[in-house]
Design a protein around this motif. Structure first.
Motif, PDB file in Angstrom:
ATOM      1  N   GLN A  24       9.854  -0.816 -14.647  1.00  0.00           N
ATOM      2  CA  GLN A  24      11.208  -1.315 -14.439  1.00  0.00           C
ATOM      3  C   GLN A  24      11.224  -2.653 -13.712  1.00  0.00           C
ATOM      4  OE1 GLN A  24      13.244   1.894 -12.475  1.00  0.00           O
ATOM      5  NE2 GLN A  24      13.384   3.116 -14.343  1.00  0.00           N
ATOM      6  N   GLY A  25      10.034  -3.199 -13.390  1.00  0.00           N
ATOM      7  CA  GLY A  25       9.951  -4.526 -12.795  1.00  0.00           C
ATOM      8  C   GLY A  25       9.773  -4.558 -11.292  1.00  0.00           C
ATOM      9  N   GLU A  26       9.635  -3.419 -10.656  1.00  0.00           N
ATOM     10  CA  GLU A  26       9.467  -3.377  -9.203  1.00  0.00           C
ATOM     11  C   GLU A  26       8.020  -3.689  -8.812  1.00  0.00           C
ATOM     12  OE1 GLU A  26      11.706  -2.825  -6.864  1.00  0.00           O
ATOM     13  OE2 GLU A  26      13.402  -2.251  -8.130  1.00  0.00           O
ATOM     14  N   GLU A  27       7.846  -4.233  -7.611  1.00  0.00           N
ATOM     15  CA  GLU A  27       6.518  -4.347  -7.013  1.00  0.00           C
ATOM     16  C   GLU A  27       6.336  -3.154  -6.102  1.00  0.00           C
ATOM     17  OE1 GLU A  27       4.992  -7.880  -5.177  1.00  0.00           O
ATOM     18  OE2 GLU A  27       6.317  -9.115  -6.402  1.00  0.00           O
ATOM     19  N   VAL A  28       5.200  -2.465  -6.238  1.00  0.00           N
ATOM     20  CA  VAL A  28       4.972  -1.237  -5.479  1.00  0.00           C
ATOM     21  C   VAL A  28       3.694  -1.383  -4.659  1.00  0.00           C
ATOM     22  CG1 VAL A  28       4.621   1.252  -5.613  1.00  0.00           C
ATOM     23  CG2 VAL A  28       6.115   0.134  -7.252  1.00  0.00           C
ATOM     24  N   THR A  29       3.794  -1.050  -3.366  1.00  0.00           N
ATOM     25  CA  THR A  29       2.643  -1.020  -2.481  1.00  0.00           C
ATOM     26  C   THR A  29       2.517   0.394  -1.936  1.00  0.00           C
ATOM     27  OG1 THR A  29       2.959  -3.321  -1.872  1.00  0.00           O
ATOM     28  CG2 THR A  29       1.603  -1.992  -0.404  1.00  0.00           C
ATOM     29  N   ILE A  30       1.345   0.981  -2.104  1.00  0.00           N
ATOM     30  CA  ILE A  30       1.095   2.350  -1.666  1.00  0.00           C
ATOM     31  C   ILE A  30       0.064   2.322  -0.551  1.00  0.00           C
ATOM     32  CG2 ILE A  30       0.328   4.642  -2.369  1.00  0.00           C
ATOM     33  CD1 ILE A  30       1.035   3.809  -5.255  1.00  0.00           C
ATOM     34  N   VAL A  31       0.343   3.030   0.544  1.00  0.00           N
ATOM     35  CA  VAL A  31      -0.617   3.156   1.642  1.00  0.00           C
ATOM     36  C   VAL A  31      -1.004   4.619   1.815  1.00  0.00           C
ATOM     37  CG1 VAL A  31       0.225   1.097   2.831  1.00  0.00           C
ATOM     38  CG2 VAL A  31       1.191   3.321   3.398  1.00  0.00           C
ATOM     39  N   ASN A  32      -2.088   4.858   2.528  1.00  0.00           N
ATOM     40  CA  ASN A  32      -2.619   6.211   2.782  1.00  0.00           C
ATOM     41  C   ASN A  32      -3.017   6.926   1.494  1.00  0.00           C
ATOM     42  OD1 ASN A  32      -2.582   6.239   5.574  1.00  0.00           O
ATOM     43  ND2 ASN A  32      -0.469   6.959   5.676  1.00  0.00           N
ATOM     44  N   ASN A  99      -5.723   3.236   3.707  1.00  0.00           N
ATOM     45  CA  ASN A  99      -5.040   3.475   4.980  1.00  0.00           C
ATOM     46  C   ASN A  99      -3.884   2.494   5.090  1.00  0.00           C
ATOM     47  OD1 ASN A  99      -6.987   5.431   5.800  1.00  0.00           O
ATOM     48  ND2 ASN A  99      -8.391   3.757   6.234  1.00  0.00           N
ATOM     49  N   ILE A 100      -3.289   2.396   6.276  1.00  0.00           N
ATOM     50  CA  ILE A 100      -2.213   1.429   6.484  1.00  0.00           C
ATOM     51  C   ILE A 100      -2.817   0.158   7.075  1.00  0.00           C
ATOM     52  CG2 ILE A 100      -0.033   0.938   7.644  1.00  0.00           C
ATOM     53  CD1 ILE A 100       0.497   3.913   7.751  1.00  0.00           C
ATOM     54  N   PRO A 101      -2.780  -0.971   6.352  1.00  0.00           N
ATOM     55  CA  PRO A 101      -3.293  -2.219   6.910  1.00  0.00           C
ATOM     56  C   PRO A 101      -2.398  -2.718   8.049  1.00  0.00           C
ATOM     57  CG  PRO A 101      -2.832  -2.437   4.559  1.00  0.00           C
ATOM     58  CD  PRO A 101      -2.360  -1.105   4.986  1.00  0.00           C
ATOM     59  N   LYS A 102      -2.965  -3.484   8.939  1.00  0.00           N
ATOM     60  CA  LYS A 102      -2.204  -3.999  10.083  1.00  0.00           C
ATOM     61  C   LYS A 102      -1.039  -4.875   9.640  1.00  0.00           C
ATOM     62  CE  LYS A 102      -6.004  -3.780  13.316  1.00  0.00           C
ATOM     63  NZ  LYS A 102      -6.939  -4.506  14.180  1.00  0.00           N
ATOM     64  N   SER A 103      -1.199  -5.583   8.541  1.00  0.00           N
ATOM     65  CA  SER A 103      -0.136  -6.477   8.073  1.00  0.00           C
ATOM     66  C   SER A 103       1.086  -5.720   7.550  1.00  0.00           C
ATOM     67  CB  SER A 103      -0.668  -7.401   6.979  1.00  0.00           C
ATOM     68  OG  SER A 103      -1.113  -6.640   5.878  1.00  0.00           O
ATOM     69  N   LEU A 104       0.924  -4.429   7.220  1.00  0.00           N
ATOM     70  CA  LEU A 104       2.032  -3.646   6.664  1.00  0.00           C
ATOM     71  C   LEU A 104       2.594  -2.603   7.628  1.00  0.00           C
ATOM     72  CD1 LEU A 104       0.681  -2.975   3.061  1.00  0.00           C
ATOM     73  CD2 LEU A 104       2.337  -4.679   3.766  1.00  0.00           C
ATOM     74  N   GLN A 105       2.097  -2.534   8.837  1.00  0.00           N
ATOM     75  CA  GLN A 105       2.510  -1.463   9.742  1.00  0.00           C
ATOM     76  C   GLN A 105       3.972  -1.527  10.146  1.00  0.00           C
ATOM     77  OE1 GLN A 105      -0.272  -1.448  12.960  1.00  0.00           O
ATOM     78  NE2 GLN A 105      -1.767  -0.233  11.831  1.00  0.00           N
ATOM     79  N   ASN A 106       4.596  -2.696  10.101  1.00  0.00           N
ATOM     80  CA  ASN A 106       5.985  -2.829  10.534  1.00  0.00           C
ATOM     81  C   ASN A 106       6.996  -2.557   9.423  1.00  0.00           C
ATOM     82  OD1 ASN A 106       5.086  -3.552  13.075  1.00  0.00           O
ATOM     83  ND2 ASN A 106       4.984  -5.722  12.539  1.00  0.00           N
ATOM     84  N   ASN A 107       6.538  -2.289   8.215  1.00  0.00           N
ATOM     85  CA  ASN A 107       7.444  -2.060   7.089  1.00  0.00           C
ATOM     86  C   ASN A 107       7.982  -0.637   7.086  1.00  0.00           C
ATOM     87  OD1 ASN A 107       7.022  -4.656   6.186  1.00  0.00           O
ATOM     88  ND2 ASN A 107       5.352  -4.075   4.842  1.00  0.00           N
TER      89      ASN A 107
END
Length: 139
Positions: A24-32, A99-107
């Protein structure tokens, strides 16, 4: 942009949801990704992954991944039409981390309600599968 915390999510259901969002055109980021679960009998699941790894040859493939993030990414790729330009572009919008990268922890991360595991027993995580398959890189 969708951020998903995949902890305690079912492998196939999460993959199907993500594939649909990518198309559908979304960008998806998956952690853990190492905490994603596969439901079923532990010995059967391990036999299935070991059998996949033993198919083919080292030179010609097929090449099956050993890290949790690559295993999940391959499952998502299998649900996309990657032989078309539309499917390939969708697959490139998918990012998976063990895992959760440091750059994404605030999301703010979402949980996919229909993909959450409610079983107390009868499952194995991708992290455990990765250790059994021989991945030595632990973070």
């Amino acid at each position: 942009m969708i951020y998903i915390n995949a902890e305690n999510h079912i492998y196939g259901r999460l993959s199907a949801y993500v594939a649909k969002q990518l198309l559908q055109g979304e960008e998806v980021t998956i952690v853990n990704a190492s905490k994603v679960v596969i439901t079923g009998k532990r010995s059967y699941i391990l036999d299935k992954f070991n059998h996949r790894r033993d198919i083919g040859s080292v030179r010609k493939g097929p090449y099956y991944p050993k890290t949790p993030d690559a295993i999940l990414r391959r499952a998502i790729r299998g649900m996309l039409p990657v032989k078309t330009s539309h499917g390939l572009e969708a697959f490139k919008r998918c990012t998976v981390y063990s895992n959760i990268p440091k750059s994404l922890q605030n999301n703010d991360f979402i949980k996919v309600d229909r993909a959450i595991n409610i079983n107390a027993t009868g499952f194995i995580t991708l992290g455990e599968i990765s250790k059994i398959l021989g991945e030595v890189n632990e973070q």
